[in-house]
Design a protein around this motif. Structure first.
Motif, PDB file in Angstrom:
ATOM      1  N   THR A 186       0.849  -1.187   0.000  1.00 34.53           N
ATOM      2  CA  THR A 186       0.000   0.000   0.000  1.00 34.53           C
ATOM      3  C   THR A 186       0.886   1.239   0.000  1.00 34.53           C
ATOM      4  OG1 THR A 186      -0.086   0.269   2.405  1.00 34.53           O
ATOM      5  CG2 THR A 186      -1.668  -1.262   1.419  1.00 34.53           C
ATOM      6  N   TRP A 187       0.277   2.388  -0.236  1.00 32.12           N
ATOM      7  CA  TRP A 187       1.105   3.595  -0.241  1.00 32.12           C
ATOM      8  C   TRP A 187       1.659   3.890   1.138  1.00 32.12           C
ATOM      9  CZ3 TRP A 187       0.539   8.198   2.400  1.00 32.12           C
ATOM     10  CH2 TRP A 187      -0.709   8.471   2.986  1.00 32.12           C
ATOM     11  N   THR A 188       0.892   3.520   2.181  1.00 33.81           N
ATOM     12  CA  THR A 188       1.404   3.741   3.534  1.00 33.81           C
ATOM     13  C   THR A 188       2.520   2.744   3.875  1.00 33.81           C
ATOM     14  OG1 THR A 188      -0.439   2.418   4.389  1.00 33.81           O
ATOM     15  CG2 THR A 188      -0.694   4.817   4.404  1.00 33.81           C
ATOM     16  N   ASP A 189       2.419   1.519   3.344  1.00 31.54           N
ATOM     17  CA  ASP A 189       3.526   0.575   3.498  1.00 31.54           C
ATOM     18  C   ASP A 189       4.809   1.195   2.937  1.00 31.54           C
ATOM     19  OD1 ASP A 189       1.863  -1.430   4.548  1.00 31.54           O
ATOM     20  OD2 ASP A 189       1.547  -2.359   2.583  1.00 31.54           O
ATOM     21  N   ILE A 190       4.708   1.761   1.741  1.00 31.42           N
ATOM     22  CA  ILE A 190       5.883   2.326   1.083  1.00 31.42           C
ATOM     23  C   ILE A 190       6.395   3.545   1.845  1.00 31.42           C
ATOM     24  CG2 ILE A 190       6.688   3.481  -1.020  1.00 31.42           C
ATOM     25  CD1 ILE A 190       4.777   1.558  -2.550  1.00 31.42           C
ATOM     26  N   ARG A 191       5.478   4.369   2.306  1.00 29.30           N
ATOM     27  CA  ARG A 191       5.894   5.545   3.084  1.00 29.30           C
ATOM     28  C   ARG A 191       6.685   5.138   4.310  1.00 29.30           C
ATOM     29  NH1 ARG A 191       1.111   8.389   6.062  1.00 29.30           N
ATOM     30  NH2 ARG A 191       1.361   6.432   7.209  1.00 29.30           N
ATOM     31  N   ASN A 192       6.311   4.016   4.926  1.00 27.08           N
ATOM     32  CA  ASN A 192       6.901   3.624   6.210  1.00 27.08           C
ATOM     33  C   ASN A 192       8.067   2.647   6.089  1.00 27.08           C
ATOM     34  OD1 ASN A 192       4.937   5.202   7.489  1.00 27.08           O
ATOM     35  ND2 ASN A 192       3.500   3.481   7.639  1.00 27.08           N
TER      36      ASN A 192
ATOM     37  N   LYS B  74      14.791   3.075   2.811  1.00 29.82           N
ATOM     38  CA  LYS B  74      14.352   2.892   1.427  1.00 29.82           C
ATOM     39  C   LYS B  74      15.483   3.030   0.423  1.00 29.82           C
ATOM     40  CE  LYS B  74      10.631   5.477   1.629  1.00 29.82           C
ATOM     41  NZ  LYS B  74       9.412   6.251   1.228  1.00 29.82           N
TER      42      LYS B  74
ATOM     43  N   ARG C   9      11.052   9.414  -6.731  1.00 27.96           N
ATOM     44  CA  ARG C   9      10.194  10.329  -5.980  1.00 27.96           C
ATOM     45  C   ARG C   9       9.664   9.655  -4.711  1.00 27.96           C
ATOM     46  NH1 ARG C   9       6.422  10.880  -9.552  1.00 27.96           N
ATOM     47  NH2 ARG C   9       7.769  12.187 -10.822  1.00 27.96           N
ATOM     48  N   ALA C  10       9.474   8.339  -4.763  1.00 30.29           N
ATOM     49  CA  ALA C  10       8.983   7.590  -3.600  1.00 30.29           C
ATOM     50  C   ALA C  10      10.081   7.301  -2.583  1.00 30.29           C
ATOM     51  CB  ALA C  10       8.351   6.283  -4.061  1.00 30.29           C
ATOM     52  N   GLY C  11      11.328   7.624  -2.927  1.00 32.38           N
ATOM     53  CA  GLY C  11      12.414   7.465  -1.970  1.00 32.38           C
ATOM     54  C   GLY C  11      13.375   6.327  -2.239  1.00 32.38           C
TER      55      GLY C  11
END
Length: 270
Positions: free
Chosen positions: A15-21, A25, A111-113
């Motif tokens: 999920t996008w929150t999985d990737i954020r956390n 990275k 961009r996502a890190g």
């Protein structure tokens, strides 16, 4: 939807929150398989290159040390395949389109890190595009490590299982690819249609070659009537199982090497 890929390693299942956390990275390895949908003779499906890439990557991720963070992107099935476009069913992108798709994919991941990206290319008609994209993404972002790797360039045992002639000239839909498909997609292989056809009209007593160092210009119909360049009749599942295992071992090592890699930046010391 993950197919050959272990589900816990399949990037689209996050999920996008999985990737954020995700921790660290910048050290996570993202692998973008790039294949093709193109003719592979009368006996193999169009999906050969894409299927091989995903099967090798899936087995490599199964073998990978669980402590090494790595995720597989979904395959980019369409590639630059215009050398085969005289054979019905081949889908081809232009070099410009494929370059744009890969550049924009890389930009999205940056961009996502993420800072480590492998372009895992399984089609012999487009390695130059991988090289250009990898260099341009790194030039655009000095901390972006992009690796343009060809699926068949890791250590593997394939040539030990082929005849000398096949190892030199069997470049498309021959023994190796047919054996691999008998291993990974046996129901899609029509061995009763398999043929042996080596390239016609190659220069003799010349430094010019079909591929490798000094390649001649060619499209598939110039040198093959069937679309096969090699001996598909010699293929076996046993050979395919061994080729797949050796490629997967090589790729597991490559992914670990990329994870450990630190980009040299001599200019920072000046």
């Amino acid at each position: 939807m993950h197919g050959f890929i272990p589900p816990e390693r399949f990037f689209p299942y996050l999920t996008w929150t999985d990737i954020r956390n995700l921790p660290d990275k910048e050290r996570i390895v993202i692998v973008q398989p790039v294949g093709a949908i193109e003719q592979h003779g009368p006996h193999l499906p169009l999906v050969v290159d894409s299927a091989i890439g995903m099967a090798v990557l899936g087995q490599a991720l199964d073998r990978l040390n669980p402590a090494v963070p790595a995720y597989a992107m979904p395959s980019l099935y369409y590639g630059k395949s215009n050398e085969h476009w005289h054979f019905p069913g081949t889908i081809t992108l232009s070099a410009q389109t494929l370059t744009s798709v890969l550049m924009e994919t890389g930009e999205s991941l940056y961009r996502a890190g993420f800072r480590k990206l492998i372009l895992m290319n399984s089609h012999g008609g487009q390695p130059q595009i991988m090289d250009i994209v990898a260099r341009d993404l790194h030039v655009a972002h000095e901390d972006f490590e992009v690796f343009p790797f060809f699926t068949w360039r890791v250590p593997h045992i394939t040539k030990q299982l082929l005849t000398e002639k096949e190892g030199w000239l069997g470049i498309h839909a021959g023994d190796a690819e047919t054996s691999l498909l008998l291993s990974i997609l046996p129901d899609q292989v029509k061995m009763d249609r398999a043929v042996m056809e080596y390239p016609h009209g190659l220069p003799e007593d010349s430094l010019l070659t079909l591929e490798r160092n000094l390649p001649i210009p060619w499209t598939t119909r110039d040198i093959s009537r069937s679309g096969v360049i090699g001996d598909a009749t010699a293929a076996t599942k046993e050979k395919g199982d061994r080729i797949l295992a050796s490629l997967a071992e090589g790729w597991a090592q490559v992914i670990e090497d990329v994870h450990r890699f630190q980009q040299p930046q001599l200019w920072r010391e000046e």
